[in-house]
Design an enzyme around this catalytic site. Structure first.
Site, PDB file in Angstrom:
ATOM      1  N   LYS A   1      40.724  31.770  51.755  1.00  0.00           N
ATOM      2  CA  LYS A   1      41.577  32.905  51.378  1.00  0.00           C
ATOM      3  C   LYS A   1      43.012  32.413  51.291  1.00  0.00           C
ATOM      4  CE  LYS A   1      41.045  37.377  50.753  1.00  0.00           C
ATOM      5  NZ  LYS A   1      39.840  38.133  50.382  1.00  0.00           N
TER       6      LYS A   1
ATOM      7  N   ASP B   1      42.911  39.719  45.123  1.00  0.00           N
ATOM      8  CA  ASP B   1      42.738  40.585  46.297  1.00  0.00           C
ATOM      9  C   ASP B   1      43.879  41.608  46.145  1.00  0.00           C
ATOM     10  OD1 ASP B   1      41.108  40.556  49.045  1.00  0.00           O
ATOM     11  OD2 ASP B   1      43.137  41.112  49.569  1.00  0.00           O
TER      12      ASP B   1
HETATM   13  N1  GLU Z   1      39.127  39.374  47.372  1.00  0.00           N
HETATM   14  C1  GLU Z   1      37.734  39.657  47.207  1.00  0.00           C
HETATM   15  C2  GLU Z   1      37.050  39.657  48.552  1.00  0.00           C
HETATM   16  O1  GLU Z   1      37.640  40.055  49.525  1.00  0.00           O
HETATM   17  C3  GLU Z   1      37.075  38.787  46.144  1.00  0.00           C
HETATM   18  C4  GLU Z   1      37.181  37.326  46.356  1.00  0.00           C
HETATM   19  C5  GLU Z   1      36.643  36.491  45.184  1.00  0.00           C
HETATM   20  O2  GLU Z   1      36.197  37.043  44.202  1.00  0.00           O
HETATM   21  O3  GLU Z   1      36.688  35.262  45.327  1.00  0.00           O
HETATM   22  O4  GLU Z   1      35.908  39.319  48.698  1.00  0.00           O
END
Ligand code: GLU
Length: 444
Positions: A126, A166
């Site tokens: 992340k 996100d």
């Molecule tokens: N931000 C999204 C999550 O919390 C998607 C992450 C992604 O697609 O890599 O899973």
């Protein structure tokens, strides 16, 4: 002291002032107690939990950019590459003033188990920045994204680490980030997901988190002899997850009466007009007051309040810790039968326990919102093939993935004697695959 308690204590001591990270670790490790205690010596000897709670790599960098008046600003950029046992690091980028290393670590930690649950070959990571996109011009957003990627591009790649969106990072930001990556690295590769369809995006990715949430809820309700049809649903948030959760809930016959943003919330007695909501939020990028101004049946209220509305199903789709113990008590008193998380960790630990103790079906985010990242993995697959699948093909795969997630979670809960506790089920099912992969690859 038990191994689980030792590791929780160590995490708190070694990562001071990272409250959200402590919360996420506690929630997961408490659930894993039954699994760990079956074989405590072996887990401890291999330091499985210590390896799980320590990111493989943690990047922090300066992001200087110039605003429209010529003023220079400096924000902080982060990327936490948490665990690559199952596949390349995968997880979104969050641009929000509240972002700090503790928030990124909680999100990255959750992502490991979520990505494992999808059944696809993706590890957990992340990133993000404390940059606030609100009120910025398109040029300012581009300047920030280009500066952010100028540093980040050294550490990511289609087979190493694949960021996505996100909170605060949508299609516009992904476009600017992708353009800068390609310009510097000279590679047209699937290094980001959530791309537009014109340059390698996947159909259904925009809808995926919200649609996936409803496919999960549908399966959870059906397995418990219930149905979405005719149910009153309360949703928080008005971003990508909330919008497509509302759309799918309505398609499945539910009535969604609320949504919210950081300033206030809407109660719409006729049910949310999702097309108007999309226009206000996705095109005009305006506040919910604009929705209320154009819709007779809608009331706008300042502050927080969606959980006070009587409903059958509650879907928190805004942000972490937005639903606390008082909200949980109100929802239970009002007869809620199911709560399922569209956001990451929107429910506090106390509120989650209150729901479970009161027989409310509770879908934890790492299972119920996994549709977004699962579809990101499908985007990666399409990029590798240099093909684009149809909307129906991706949507069907998404639906199947969400149904499988529910059943894996349900089975894991039953196997360990915690029937209907999908929190424990999700943590155990996610953990088992990661640990298998870690053990197979030796001490790395
Ligand atoms: N931000 C999204 C999550 O919390 C998607 C992450 C992604 O697609 O890599 O899973």
């Amino acid at each position: 002291m038990s191994y689980v308690d030792e590791v929780i204590e160590m995490v708190i001591k070694q990562n001071p002032a990272e409250d959200e990270f402590h919360q996420a670790v506690k929630e997961v490790l408490e659930s894993l107690r039954v699994v760990i205690e079956e074989n405590e010596e072996e887990f401890k000897k291999n330091a499985i939990l210590e390896r799980l709670v320590n990111p493989e790599r943690q990047l922090k960098f300066r992001v200087p950019w110039v605003d429209d008046n010529g003023q220079v600003h400096v924000n902080t950029g982060y990327r936490v590459q948490f665990n690559s046992a199952i596949g390349p690091y995968k997880g979104g980028l969050r641009f929000h003033p509240s972002v700090n290393i503790g928030i990124i670590k909680f999100l990255g930690f959750e992502q490991i188990f979520k990505n494992s649950l999808t059944g696809l070959a993706i590890g957990g990571g992340k990133g993000g920045s404390d940059f606030d996109p609100k009120g910025k011009s398109d040029r300012e957003i581009m300047a920030f994204c280009q500066s952010f990627m100028t540093e980040l591009c050294k550490y990511i790649g289609a087979d190493t680490d694949v960021p996505a969106g996100d909170i605060g990072v949508g299609g516009r930001e992904i476009g600017f980030l992708y353009g800068q990556y390609k310009r510097i690295r000279g590679l047209s590769e699937g290094v980001l997901t959530g791309k537009a369809l014109s340059y390698g995006g996947s159909l259904t990715r925009t809808e995926a988190t919200g649609y996936g949430l409803l496919y999960f809820v549908d399966e959870m309700l059906r397995s418990n002899g219930e149905d979405i049809k005719g149910k009153t649903i309360v949703v928080s948030g008005a971003g990508n997850v909330a919008i497509y959760a509302i759309e799918k809930a309505q398609q499945l016959g539910g009535k969604v009466v609320t949504c919210s943003d950081s300033s206030g919330w809407i109660y719409d007695s006729e049910g949310i007009d999702v097309n108007l909501l999309k226009e206000v939020k996705e095109q005009r990028r305006e506040r919910l007051t604009a929705y209320a101004a154009e819709r007779d049946s809608a009331e706008y209220h300042e502050g927080k309040g969606v959980w006070t509305i009587k409903c059958d199903i509650a879907l928190p789709c805004a942000t972490q810790n937005e639903l606390d113990i008082d909200d949980a008590k109100t929802l239970v008193a009002n007869g809620v039968i199911a709560v399922s998380e569209g956001a990451n960790m929107p429910t506090t630990i106390e509120a989650t326990e209150y729901f479970l103790d009161n027989g409310v079906l509770f879908g934890p985010g790492k299972a119920s919102n996994a549709g977004g990242v699962a579809t990101s993995a499908l985007e990666m697959a399409q990029n590798s093939q240099r093909l684009q699948w149809t909307f129906e093909e991706v949507d069907l795969k998404l639906k199947t993935i969400m149904q499988n997630i529910f059943h894996n979670v349900d089975d894991a809960a039953k196997n360990y004697g915690f029937e209907k506790n999908y929190v424990i089920g999700a943590n155990i099912a996610g953990f088992e695959k990661v640990v298998d992969a870690m053990n197979a690859q030796g001490i790395v």
